[in-house]
Design an enzyme around this catalytic site. Structure first.
Site, mmCIF file in Angstrom:
data_model
loop_
_atom_site.group_PDB
_atom_site.id
_atom_site.type_symbol
_atom_site.label_atom_id
_atom_site.label_comp_id
_atom_site.label_asym_id
_atom_site.label_seq_id
_atom_site.Cartn_x
_atom_site.Cartn_y
_atom_site.Cartn_z
ATOM 1 N N HIS A 266 -6.449 9.822 0.119
ATOM 2 C CA HIS A 266 -6.077 10.271 1.466
ATOM 3 C C HIS A 266 -5.488 11.692 1.411
ATOM 4 O O HIS A 266 -5.954 12.597 2.114
ATOM 5 C CB HIS A 266 -5.067 9.283 2.055
ATOM 6 C CG HIS A 266 -4.553 9.665 3.403
ATOM 7 N ND1 HIS A 266 -5.083 9.167 4.566
ATOM 8 C CD2 HIS A 266 -3.578 10.523 3.784
ATOM 9 C CE1 HIS A 266 -4.446 9.693 5.599
ATOM 10 N NE2 HIS A 266 -3.532 10.530 5.153
ATOM 11 N N GLU A 267 -4.480 11.872 0.570
ATOM 12 C CA GLU A 267 -3.839 13.202 0.487
ATOM 13 C C GLU A 267 -4.829 14.245 -0.037
ATOM 14 O O GLU A 267 -4.766 15.419 0.341
ATOM 15 C CB GLU A 267 -2.581 13.150 -0.387
ATOM 16 C CG GLU A 267 -1.508 12.141 0.052
ATOM 17 C CD GLU A 267 -1.083 12.248 1.509
ATOM 18 O OE1 GLU A 267 -1.303 13.302 2.142
ATOM 19 O OE2 GLU A 267 -0.541 11.249 2.039
ATOM 20 N N HIS A 270 -6.668 15.700 2.804
ATOM 21 C CA HIS A 270 -5.864 16.755 3.446
ATOM 22 C C HIS A 270 -5.923 18.030 2.615
ATOM 23 O O HIS A 270 -6.109 19.133 3.143
ATOM 24 C CB HIS A 270 -4.396 16.319 3.542
ATOM 25 C CG HIS A 270 -4.109 15.317 4.611
ATOM 26 N ND1 HIS A 270 -4.418 15.537 5.933
ATOM 27 C CD2 HIS A 270 -3.510 14.090 4.567
ATOM 28 C CE1 HIS A 270 -4.014 14.481 6.653
ATOM 29 N NE2 HIS A 270 -3.475 13.597 5.841
ATOM 30 N N GLU A 296 -6.172 14.595 9.897
ATOM 31 C CA GLU A 296 -6.287 13.179 9.563
ATOM 32 C C GLU A 296 -7.743 12.741 9.462
ATOM 33 O O GLU A 296 -8.076 11.856 8.686
ATOM 34 C CB GLU A 296 -5.550 12.315 10.593
ATOM 35 C CG GLU A 296 -4.061 12.257 10.374
ATOM 36 C CD GLU A 296 -3.674 11.732 8.992
ATOM 37 O OE1 GLU A 296 -4.234 10.714 8.551
ATOM 38 O OE2 GLU A 296 -2.818 12.347 8.343
HETATM 39 ZN ZN ZN Z 1 -2.526 11.842 6.427
#
Ligand code: ZN
Length: 502
Positions: A266-267, A270, A296
Protein backbone atom coordinates in the site's frame (compact mmCIF):
# COMPACT_ATOMS: atom_id res chain seq x y z
CA UNK A 1 18.06 38.51 -15.05
CA UNK A 2 15.61 35.61 -14.56
CA UNK A 3 12.02 36.25 -15.66
CA UNK A 4 9.25 36.86 -13.12
CA UNK A 5 7.98 33.35 -13.75
CA UNK A 6 11.36 31.78 -13.04
CA UNK A 7 11.71 33.87 -9.89
CA UNK A 8 8.28 32.69 -8.78
CA UNK A 9 9.25 29.05 -9.35
CA UNK A 10 12.42 29.59 -7.28
CA UNK A 11 10.31 31.01 -4.42
CA UNK A 12 7.83 28.12 -4.59
CA UNK A 13 10.65 25.57 -4.55
CA UNK A 14 12.19 27.22 -1.51
CA UNK A 15 8.89 27.08 0.41
CA UNK A 16 8.44 23.47 -0.70
CA UNK A 17 11.95 22.53 0.48
CA UNK A 18 11.18 23.89 3.96
CA UNK A 19 8.07 21.69 3.91
CA UNK A 20 10.19 18.62 3.20
CA UNK A 21 12.33 19.42 6.27
CA UNK A 22 9.17 19.61 8.39
CA UNK A 23 8.09 16.24 6.92
CA UNK A 24 11.37 14.69 8.04
CA UNK A 25 10.78 15.93 11.60
CA UNK A 26 7.36 14.27 11.48
CA UNK A 27 8.79 11.03 10.12
CA UNK A 28 11.52 10.98 12.76
CA UNK A 29 8.92 11.65 15.45
CA UNK A 30 7.10 8.43 14.59
CA UNK A 31 10.16 6.30 13.84
CA UNK A 32 13.01 7.30 16.18
CA UNK A 33 12.02 9.99 18.71
CA UNK A 34 12.83 9.10 22.35
CA UNK A 35 9.69 9.22 24.53
CA UNK A 36 10.72 12.18 26.69
CA UNK A 37 11.77 14.33 23.73
CA UNK A 38 8.23 15.14 22.66
CA UNK A 39 8.26 18.71 24.00
CA UNK A 40 11.36 19.77 22.09
CA UNK A 41 9.88 18.23 18.94
CA UNK A 42 6.69 20.25 19.48
CA UNK A 43 8.86 23.39 19.58
CA UNK A 44 10.76 22.33 16.46
CA UNK A 45 7.46 21.75 14.66
CA UNK A 46 6.19 25.16 15.71
CA UNK A 47 9.34 26.97 14.53
CA UNK A 48 9.40 25.08 11.24
CA UNK A 49 5.71 25.73 10.62
CA UNK A 50 6.25 29.42 11.26
CA UNK A 51 9.30 29.56 8.98
CA UNK A 52 7.43 27.68 6.27
CA UNK A 53 4.52 30.00 6.62
CA UNK A 54 6.70 33.09 6.29
CA UNK A 55 8.23 31.64 3.10
CA UNK A 56 4.86 30.69 1.61
CA UNK A 57 3.35 34.08 2.48
CA UNK A 58 6.35 36.14 1.28
CA UNK A 59 4.96 39.38 -0.24
CA UNK A 60 7.47 38.93 -3.09
CA UNK A 61 5.40 35.90 -4.23
CA UNK A 62 2.31 38.11 -4.18
CA UNK A 63 4.11 40.75 -6.23
CA UNK A 64 5.32 38.20 -8.81
CA UNK A 65 1.87 36.62 -9.06
CA UNK A 66 0.35 40.07 -9.64
CA UNK A 67 2.82 40.80 -12.46
CA UNK A 68 2.38 37.40 -14.09
CA UNK A 69 -1.41 37.48 -13.92
CA UNK A 70 -1.38 40.89 -15.65
CA UNK A 71 1.08 39.93 -18.43
CA UNK A 72 1.89 36.99 -20.68
CA UNK A 73 4.53 35.07 -18.64
CA UNK A 74 7.87 34.19 -20.25
CA UNK A 75 10.26 31.63 -18.86
CA UNK A 76 13.51 29.77 -19.40
CA UNK A 77 12.38 26.72 -17.39
CA UNK A 78 8.68 26.08 -18.05
CA UNK A 79 7.77 24.25 -21.23
CA UNK A 80 4.48 25.85 -22.36
CA UNK A 81 2.05 28.64 -21.50
CA UNK A 82 -0.50 25.96 -20.51
CA UNK A 83 1.95 24.50 -17.99
CA UNK A 84 2.64 27.94 -16.61
CA UNK A 85 -1.08 28.58 -16.21
CA UNK A 86 -1.37 25.41 -14.06
CA UNK A 87 1.49 26.57 -11.84
CA UNK A 88 0.05 30.08 -11.50
CA UNK A 89 -3.46 28.85 -10.68
CA UNK A 90 -2.26 26.67 -7.80
CA UNK A 91 0.37 29.15 -6.62
CA UNK A 92 -2.36 31.79 -6.32
CA UNK A 93 -4.59 29.44 -4.36
CA UNK A 94 -1.75 28.42 -2.00
CA UNK A 95 -0.59 32.01 -1.59
CA UNK A 96 -4.07 33.21 -0.70
CA UNK A 97 -4.37 30.35 1.79
CA UNK A 98 -1.00 31.22 3.35
CA UNK A 99 -1.64 34.94 3.60
CA UNK A 100 -5.08 34.57 5.12
CA UNK A 101 -3.79 32.43 8.01
CA UNK A 102 -1.95 34.47 10.67
CA UNK A 103 1.50 33.10 11.54
CA UNK A 104 0.61 32.63 15.24
CA UNK A 105 -2.45 30.57 14.27
CA UNK A 106 -0.26 28.31 12.12
CA UNK A 107 2.30 27.89 14.92
CA UNK A 108 -0.43 27.18 17.49
CA UNK A 109 -1.98 24.52 15.27
CA UNK A 110 1.37 22.82 14.64
CA UNK A 111 2.30 22.77 18.33
CA UNK A 112 -1.17 21.49 19.25
CA UNK A 113 -0.93 18.72 16.64
CA UNK A 114 2.31 17.48 18.12
CA UNK A 115 0.94 17.45 21.70
CA UNK A 116 -2.33 15.91 20.57
CA UNK A 117 -0.45 13.11 18.80
CA UNK A 118 1.25 12.13 22.05
CA UNK A 119 -2.01 12.50 24.00
CA UNK A 120 -3.68 10.19 21.48
CA UNK A 121 -0.88 7.59 21.62
CA UNK A 122 -1.04 7.63 25.42
CA UNK A 123 -4.85 7.48 25.54
CA UNK A 124 -4.88 4.64 23.03
CA UNK A 125 -2.38 2.65 25.05
CA UNK A 126 -4.54 3.06 28.15
CA UNK A 127 -7.78 2.65 26.15
CA UNK A 128 -9.15 5.82 27.74
CA UNK A 129 -10.76 8.39 25.45
CA UNK A 130 -11.44 10.95 28.21
CA UNK A 131 -7.85 12.29 28.50
CA UNK A 132 -7.68 12.79 24.73
CA UNK A 133 -11.13 14.41 24.37
CA UNK A 134 -9.97 18.00 25.21
CA UNK A 135 -7.26 17.74 22.51
CA UNK A 136 -9.83 16.67 19.94
CA UNK A 137 -12.19 19.47 20.99
CA UNK A 138 -9.42 22.00 20.48
CA UNK A 139 -8.65 20.49 17.06
CA UNK A 140 -12.29 20.93 16.04
CA UNK A 141 -12.22 24.54 17.23
CA UNK A 142 -9.00 25.16 15.26
CA UNK A 143 -10.52 23.55 12.15
CA UNK A 144 -13.61 25.78 12.38
CA UNK A 145 -11.44 28.85 12.92
CA UNK A 146 -9.25 27.97 9.92
CA UNK A 147 -12.31 27.54 7.69
CA UNK A 148 -13.59 30.91 8.85
CA UNK A 149 -10.26 32.65 8.17
CA UNK A 150 -10.34 31.28 4.62
CA UNK A 151 -13.90 32.28 3.86
CA UNK A 152 -15.51 28.88 4.39
CA UNK A 153 -17.03 29.77 7.79
CA UNK A 154 -20.49 28.53 6.78
CA UNK A 155 -19.13 25.22 5.39
CA UNK A 156 -16.19 24.16 7.62
CA UNK A 157 -16.48 20.45 6.76
CA UNK A 158 -16.51 21.16 3.01
CA UNK A 159 -13.35 23.18 3.61
CA UNK A 160 -11.77 20.16 5.35
CA UNK A 161 -12.69 17.96 2.38
CA UNK A 162 -11.48 20.50 -0.18
CA UNK A 163 -8.08 20.61 1.53
CA UNK A 164 -7.58 16.93 0.63
CA UNK A 165 -9.61 16.61 -2.56
CA UNK A 166 -10.24 19.92 -4.30
CA UNK A 167 -13.61 20.04 -6.03
CA UNK A 168 -15.35 17.46 -3.83
CA UNK A 169 -17.96 18.35 -1.18
CA UNK A 170 -19.83 16.53 1.59
CA UNK A 171 -22.91 16.53 -0.67
CA UNK A 172 -21.16 15.03 -3.71
CA UNK A 173 -19.48 12.40 -1.51
CA UNK A 174 -22.78 11.56 0.18
CA UNK A 175 -24.31 10.82 -3.24
CA UNK A 176 -21.43 8.46 -4.17
CA UNK A 177 -21.37 6.75 -0.75
CA UNK A 178 -25.13 6.21 -0.69
CA UNK A 179 -24.97 4.42 -4.05
CA UNK A 180 -21.99 2.39 -2.85
CA UNK A 181 -23.71 1.34 0.38
CA UNK A 182 -26.80 0.23 -1.50
CA UNK A 183 -24.74 -2.11 -3.68
CA UNK A 184 -22.33 -3.21 -0.97
CA UNK A 185 -24.64 -4.37 1.82
CA UNK A 186 -26.21 -7.29 -0.11
CA UNK A 187 -22.71 -8.53 -1.03
CA UNK A 188 -21.53 -8.26 2.60
CA UNK A 189 -24.59 -10.16 3.82
CA UNK A 190 -24.18 -12.90 1.20
CA UNK A 191 -20.47 -13.39 1.97
CA UNK A 192 -21.08 -13.49 5.73
CA UNK A 193 -23.57 -16.32 5.13
CA UNK A 194 -21.09 -18.24 2.94
CA UNK A 195 -19.80 -21.65 4.04
CA UNK A 196 -16.38 -20.81 2.59
CA UNK A 197 -14.15 -19.39 5.31
CA UNK A 198 -10.52 -18.36 5.34
CA UNK A 199 -8.53 -19.71 8.29
CA UNK A 200 -7.45 -16.72 10.43
CA UNK A 201 -4.81 -18.80 12.25
CA UNK A 202 -3.08 -20.11 9.15
CA UNK A 203 0.23 -18.32 9.73
CA UNK A 204 2.55 -19.01 12.65
CA UNK A 205 6.13 -17.97 13.46
CA UNK A 206 7.26 -16.10 10.34
CA UNK A 207 10.63 -14.61 11.34
CA UNK A 208 10.77 -10.84 10.88
CA UNK A 209 14.10 -10.95 9.03
CA UNK A 210 12.69 -13.16 6.24
CA UNK A 211 9.53 -11.07 6.10
CA UNK A 212 11.75 -8.05 5.57
CA UNK A 213 13.58 -9.80 2.71
CA UNK A 214 10.31 -10.76 1.00
CA UNK A 215 8.69 -7.36 1.23
CA UNK A 216 11.84 -5.69 -0.06
CA UNK A 217 11.87 -8.02 -3.09
CA UNK A 218 8.16 -7.47 -3.74
CA UNK A 219 8.20 -3.68 -3.44
CA UNK A 220 11.35 -3.38 -5.53
CA UNK A 221 9.89 -5.54 -8.30
CA UNK A 222 6.65 -3.55 -8.31
CA UNK A 223 8.84 -0.56 -9.15
CA UNK A 224 9.73 1.32 -5.96
CA UNK A 225 13.08 3.08 -6.34
CA UNK A 226 15.10 2.48 -3.16
CA UNK A 227 17.78 4.90 -4.26
CA UNK A 228 15.21 7.64 -3.60
CA UNK A 229 13.40 6.18 -0.62
CA UNK A 230 13.46 3.77 2.31
CA UNK A 231 11.22 1.78 4.63
CA UNK A 232 11.36 1.70 8.44
CA UNK A 233 9.17 0.56 11.32
CA UNK A 234 6.50 2.63 13.13
CA UNK A 235 3.35 2.06 15.17
CA UNK A 236 1.06 3.09 12.31
CA UNK A 237 2.31 2.54 8.71
CA UNK A 238 2.57 5.68 6.58
CA UNK A 239 4.38 7.22 3.63
CA UNK A 240 5.85 10.72 3.69
CA UNK A 241 8.33 12.80 1.72
CA UNK A 242 8.49 13.57 -1.98
CA UNK A 243 9.68 11.70 -5.05
CA UNK A 244 13.22 12.85 -4.29
CA UNK A 245 13.21 11.16 -0.85
CA UNK A 246 10.32 8.90 0.16
CA UNK A 247 10.00 7.61 3.73
CA UNK A 248 7.67 4.65 4.13
CA UNK A 249 7.00 2.70 7.30
CA UNK A 250 5.58 -0.69 8.17
CA UNK A 251 5.28 -2.93 11.26
CA UNK A 252 5.92 -6.63 11.73
CA UNK A 253 3.94 -9.41 13.40
CA UNK A 254 5.48 -12.91 13.34
CA UNK A 255 2.02 -14.50 13.27
CA UNK A 256 0.59 -12.21 10.61
CA UNK A 257 3.06 -11.78 7.74
CA UNK A 258 0.33 -10.57 5.38
CA UNK A 259 -0.23 -7.46 7.50
CA UNK A 260 3.22 -6.01 6.94
CA UNK A 261 3.32 -7.25 3.33
CA UNK A 262 0.07 -5.59 2.29
CA UNK A 263 0.59 -2.41 4.28
CA UNK A 264 4.03 -2.12 2.67
CA UNK A 265 2.59 -2.65 -0.81
CA UNK A 266 0.00 0.00 0.00
CA UNK A 267 2.65 2.54 1.05
CA UNK A 268 4.71 1.52 -2.00
CA UNK A 269 1.80 2.58 -4.20
CA UNK A 270 1.88 6.00 -2.54
CA UNK A 271 5.64 6.15 -2.86
CA UNK A 272 5.67 5.20 -6.55
CA UNK A 273 3.12 7.93 -7.28
CA UNK A 274 5.40 10.51 -5.68
CA UNK A 275 8.42 9.06 -7.46
CA UNK A 276 6.54 9.31 -10.76
CA UNK A 277 5.74 13.00 -10.43
CA UNK A 278 8.02 15.09 -12.69
CA UNK A 279 11.13 15.64 -10.54
CA UNK A 280 12.10 18.85 -12.35
CA UNK A 281 8.80 20.39 -11.25
CA UNK A 282 8.96 19.42 -7.55
CA UNK A 283 7.61 22.30 -5.51
CA UNK A 284 5.20 23.53 -8.18
CA UNK A 285 1.76 22.17 -9.10
CA UNK A 286 3.27 20.29 -12.08
CA UNK A 287 5.26 18.16 -9.63
CA UNK A 288 2.55 17.65 -7.00
CA UNK A 289 -0.07 14.97 -6.35
CA UNK A 290 -3.66 15.90 -7.26
CA UNK A 291 -5.08 15.12 -3.84
CA UNK A 292 -5.53 12.33 -1.34
CA UNK A 293 -8.23 10.40 -3.24
CA UNK A 294 -5.94 10.07 -6.27
CA UNK A 295 -3.08 9.17 -3.89
CA UNK A 296 -5.20 6.45 -2.32
CA UNK A 297 -6.23 5.16 -5.74
CA UNK A 298 -2.55 4.50 -6.42
CA UNK A 299 -1.91 2.70 -3.12
CA UNK A 300 -5.14 0.67 -3.34
CA UNK A 301 -4.64 -0.36 -6.95
CA UNK A 302 -1.28 -2.00 -6.11
CA UNK A 303 -2.40 -3.36 -2.76
CA UNK A 304 -5.73 -4.80 -3.85
CA UNK A 305 -6.36 -5.15 -7.57
CA UNK A 306 -2.74 -6.22 -8.19
CA UNK A 307 -1.35 -7.90 -5.06
CA UNK A 308 -4.50 -9.78 -4.06
CA UNK A 309 -4.88 -11.16 -7.59
CA UNK A 310 -4.02 -14.65 -8.89
CA UNK A 311 -1.40 -13.43 -11.37
CA UNK A 312 0.65 -11.67 -8.66
CA UNK A 313 0.68 -14.86 -6.57
CA UNK A 314 1.58 -17.05 -9.53
CA UNK A 315 4.86 -15.20 -9.57
CA UNK A 316 5.48 -14.58 -5.85
CA UNK A 317 4.15 -17.75 -4.20
CA UNK A 318 7.22 -19.88 -5.06
CA UNK A 319 9.50 -17.23 -3.59
CA UNK A 320 7.41 -17.00 -0.41
CA UNK A 321 7.57 -20.78 -0.07
CA UNK A 322 11.35 -20.72 -0.55
CA UNK A 323 11.71 -18.21 2.29
CA UNK A 324 9.28 -19.98 4.64
CA UNK A 325 9.37 -23.68 3.65
CA UNK A 326 8.40 -25.13 7.04
CA UNK A 327 5.74 -22.54 7.87
CA UNK A 328 3.97 -23.05 4.51
CA UNK A 329 4.50 -26.81 4.11
CA UNK A 330 0.97 -27.72 5.17
CA UNK A 331 -0.73 -24.76 3.44
CA UNK A 332 -2.09 -25.36 -0.06
CA UNK A 333 -2.01 -22.73 -2.80
CA UNK A 334 -5.78 -22.40 -2.62
CA UNK A 335 -5.69 -21.89 1.16
CA UNK A 336 -2.97 -19.27 0.77
CA UNK A 337 -4.94 -17.41 -1.91
CA UNK A 338 -8.08 -17.53 0.23
CA UNK A 339 -6.08 -16.14 3.20
CA UNK A 340 -4.85 -13.27 1.00
CA UNK A 341 -8.50 -12.54 0.22
CA UNK A 342 -9.94 -13.36 3.64
CA UNK A 343 -13.27 -11.67 4.34
CA UNK A 344 -14.11 -11.33 7.99
CA UNK A 345 -15.67 -8.38 9.83
CA UNK A 346 -13.24 -6.62 12.18
CA UNK A 347 -13.49 -3.51 14.32
CA UNK A 348 -10.12 -2.23 13.11
CA UNK A 349 -10.13 -0.23 9.88
CA UNK A 350 -6.52 -0.99 8.90
CA UNK A 351 -7.16 -4.73 9.36
CA UNK A 352 -10.40 -4.66 7.37
CA UNK A 353 -10.76 -6.67 4.18
CA UNK A 354 -11.73 -5.00 0.92
CA UNK A 355 -15.38 -5.96 1.22
CA UNK A 356 -15.86 -4.42 4.67
CA UNK A 357 -13.30 -1.61 4.43
CA UNK A 358 -15.59 0.99 2.91
CA UNK A 359 -18.12 0.52 5.72
CA UNK A 360 -15.43 1.74 8.16
CA UNK A 361 -15.09 4.89 6.06
CA UNK A 362 -18.82 5.48 5.79
CA UNK A 363 -18.94 5.35 9.59
CA UNK A 364 -16.17 7.96 10.00
CA UNK A 365 -17.67 10.21 7.30
CA UNK A 366 -21.01 10.16 9.10
CA UNK A 367 -19.41 11.02 12.47
CA UNK A 368 -17.24 13.81 11.06
CA UNK A 369 -20.30 15.42 9.49
CA UNK A 370 -22.12 15.26 12.83
CA UNK A 371 -19.13 16.70 14.74
CA UNK A 372 -18.89 19.64 12.34
CA UNK A 373 -22.63 20.29 12.22
CA UNK A 374 -22.76 20.24 16.04
CA UNK A 375 -25.22 17.34 16.07
CA UNK A 376 -22.61 15.39 18.03
CA UNK A 377 -20.31 16.64 20.83
CA UNK A 378 -16.86 15.15 21.41
CA UNK A 379 -17.70 13.55 24.78
CA UNK A 380 -20.49 11.54 23.11
CA UNK A 381 -18.24 10.40 20.27
CA UNK A 382 -17.25 6.97 21.71
CA UNK A 383 -20.90 6.00 22.23
CA UNK A 384 -21.89 7.22 18.75
CA UNK A 385 -18.94 5.33 17.27
CA UNK A 386 -19.92 2.11 19.02
CA UNK A 387 -23.55 2.40 17.97
CA UNK A 388 -22.62 2.84 14.29
CA UNK A 389 -20.18 -0.09 14.52
CA UNK A 390 -22.96 -2.33 15.77
CA UNK A 391 -25.23 -1.18 12.97
CA UNK A 392 -22.75 -1.40 10.07
CA UNK A 393 -20.27 -4.10 11.12
CA UNK A 394 -22.43 -6.17 13.44
CA UNK A 395 -19.88 -5.81 16.28
CA UNK A 396 -19.34 -3.40 19.19
CA UNK A 397 -15.87 -2.36 20.42
CA UNK A 398 -15.10 -3.54 23.95
CA UNK A 399 -12.70 -0.64 24.55
CA UNK A 400 -11.97 2.75 22.96
CA UNK A 401 -8.64 1.34 21.74
CA UNK A 402 -10.48 -0.83 19.23
CA UNK A 403 -13.10 1.88 18.74
CA UNK A 404 -12.76 5.62 18.47
CA UNK A 405 -9.04 5.75 19.40
CA UNK A 406 -7.81 3.37 16.70
CA UNK A 407 -6.84 5.92 14.02
CA UNK A 408 -4.09 8.55 14.16
CA UNK A 409 -5.75 11.04 11.77
CA UNK A 410 -7.83 13.18 14.12
CA UNK A 411 -4.84 13.60 16.47
CA UNK A 412 -3.27 15.90 13.87
CA UNK A 413 -6.58 17.60 13.05
CA UNK A 414 -6.84 15.57 9.83
CA UNK A 415 -10.61 15.89 9.39
CA UNK A 416 -12.05 15.32 5.92
CA UNK A 417 -9.30 12.82 5.11
CA UNK A 418 -11.17 9.54 5.67
CA UNK A 419 -13.52 9.92 2.66
CA UNK A 420 -10.41 9.96 0.44
CA UNK A 421 -9.78 6.29 1.25
CA UNK A 422 -13.16 5.23 -0.07
CA UNK A 423 -13.03 7.60 -3.04
CA UNK A 424 -9.58 6.14 -3.74
CA UNK A 425 -11.02 2.61 -3.70
CA UNK A 426 -13.65 3.66 -6.24
CA UNK A 427 -11.07 5.29 -8.43
CA UNK A 428 -8.66 2.34 -8.19
CA UNK A 429 -11.38 -0.02 -9.45
CA UNK A 430 -12.30 2.39 -12.24
CA UNK A 431 -8.63 2.72 -13.27
CA UNK A 432 -8.19 -1.06 -13.09
CA UNK A 433 -11.10 -1.55 -15.46
CA UNK A 434 -9.65 1.08 -17.83
CA UNK A 435 -6.09 -0.30 -17.82
CA UNK A 436 -7.29 -3.87 -18.45
CA UNK A 437 -9.09 -2.61 -21.53
CA UNK A 438 -6.00 -0.66 -22.63
CA UNK A 439 -3.46 -3.42 -21.88
CA UNK A 440 -5.16 -6.80 -22.32
CA UNK A 441 -2.00 -8.83 -21.55
CA UNK A 442 -1.43 -7.16 -18.20
CA UNK A 443 -2.02 -10.14 -15.94
CA UNK A 444 0.20 -12.45 -18.02
CA UNK A 445 2.92 -9.86 -17.45
CA UNK A 446 2.30 -9.99 -13.68
CA UNK A 447 2.55 -13.78 -13.69
CA UNK A 448 6.01 -13.41 -15.27
CA UNK A 449 6.98 -10.87 -12.60
CA UNK A 450 6.79 -7.90 -14.92
CA UNK A 451 4.81 -5.02 -13.40
CA UNK A 452 6.37 -2.31 -15.54
CA UNK A 453 3.52 -2.06 -18.12
CA UNK A 454 1.07 -1.10 -15.36
CA UNK A 455 3.50 1.31 -13.75
CA UNK A 456 4.24 2.83 -17.17
CA UNK A 457 0.52 3.31 -17.85
CA UNK A 458 0.04 4.99 -14.46
CA UNK A 459 3.12 7.15 -15.06
CA UNK A 460 1.75 8.35 -18.43
CA UNK A 461 -1.90 8.75 -17.47
CA UNK A 462 -1.75 9.88 -13.84
CA UNK A 463 1.70 10.68 -12.48
CA UNK A 464 3.06 12.76 -15.37
CA UNK A 465 0.26 15.33 -15.04
CA UNK A 466 0.99 16.49 -11.50
CA UNK A 467 -1.97 18.69 -10.48
CA UNK A 468 -2.86 19.67 -14.03
CA UNK A 469 -6.39 18.24 -13.57
CA UNK A 470 -8.59 18.09 -10.48
CA UNK A 471 -9.69 14.69 -9.16
CA UNK A 472 -12.98 14.34 -11.01
CA UNK A 473 -11.61 15.69 -14.29
CA UNK A 474 -8.64 13.34 -14.14
CA UNK A 475 -10.94 10.34 -13.67
CA UNK A 476 -13.09 11.48 -16.58
CA UNK A 477 -10.07 11.91 -18.88
CA UNK A 478 -8.35 8.65 -18.01
CA UNK A 479 -11.37 6.33 -17.83
CA UNK A 480 -13.83 8.11 -20.13
CA UNK A 481 -16.51 8.15 -17.40
CA UNK A 482 -17.55 10.06 -14.28
CA UNK A 483 -16.30 8.75 -10.94
CA UNK A 484 -18.75 6.06 -9.85
CA UNK A 485 -18.96 3.27 -7.25
CA UNK A 486 -20.12 0.80 -9.93
CA UNK A 487 -16.67 -0.39 -11.11
CA UNK A 488 -15.73 -1.03 -7.46
CA UNK A 489 -18.93 -3.00 -6.87
CA UNK A 490 -18.35 -4.99 -10.08
CA UNK A 491 -14.74 -5.73 -9.09
CA UNK A 492 -15.73 -6.85 -5.56
CA UNK A 493 -18.50 -9.08 -6.91
CA UNK A 494 -16.11 -10.65 -9.42
CA UNK A 495 -13.20 -11.31 -7.05
CA UNK A 496 -15.03 -12.13 -3.83
CA UNK A 497 -18.15 -13.60 -5.41
CA UNK A 498 -15.80 -16.01 -7.22
CA UNK A 499 -14.24 -17.13 -3.95
CA UNK A 500 -17.15 -17.06 -1.51
CA UNK A 501 -20.35 -17.39 -3.52
CA UNK A 502 -19.60 -20.36 -5.73
ZN1 ZN B 1 -2.89 5.22 2.02
Amino acid sequence: MPSSYDQLVAQLKRAHTLGTVADLLGWDEQVHLPPDSADVRAMQHAVMAQTQHVAAADPFIGQLLGELEANEPCSAVAPTPADQAVVLRHARRDYDRATKLPADFVAEKAAHSSRAFHAWADAKQRADFSTYAPFLEKHLALARREAELLGWGDRPYDYAIDRHDPGLTAASITALFTELKRGLLPLVTAIRASKVQADPHLFRAFPVESQRVFLREVTERLGFNYRRGRIDVSLHPFCSGTGADIRMTTRFDVDNPLDSLFSSIHETGHGMYEQGLPLAHLGTALGQAVGMAVHESQSRLWENQVARGRAFWRFFEPRLRALFPAQLAAISSDALYLAVNAVEPTLIRVDADEVHYNLHILLRFELEQQLFSGALVVRDLPAAWNALCAEMLGQTPKTDREGVLQDVHWSSGGFGYFPSYCLGNMMAAQLWSAVRRALPGLEEDFARGDFSPLLGWLRDNIHAHGRRFDTLELVRRVTGAELSPQPLLAYLRERYGGLYLK
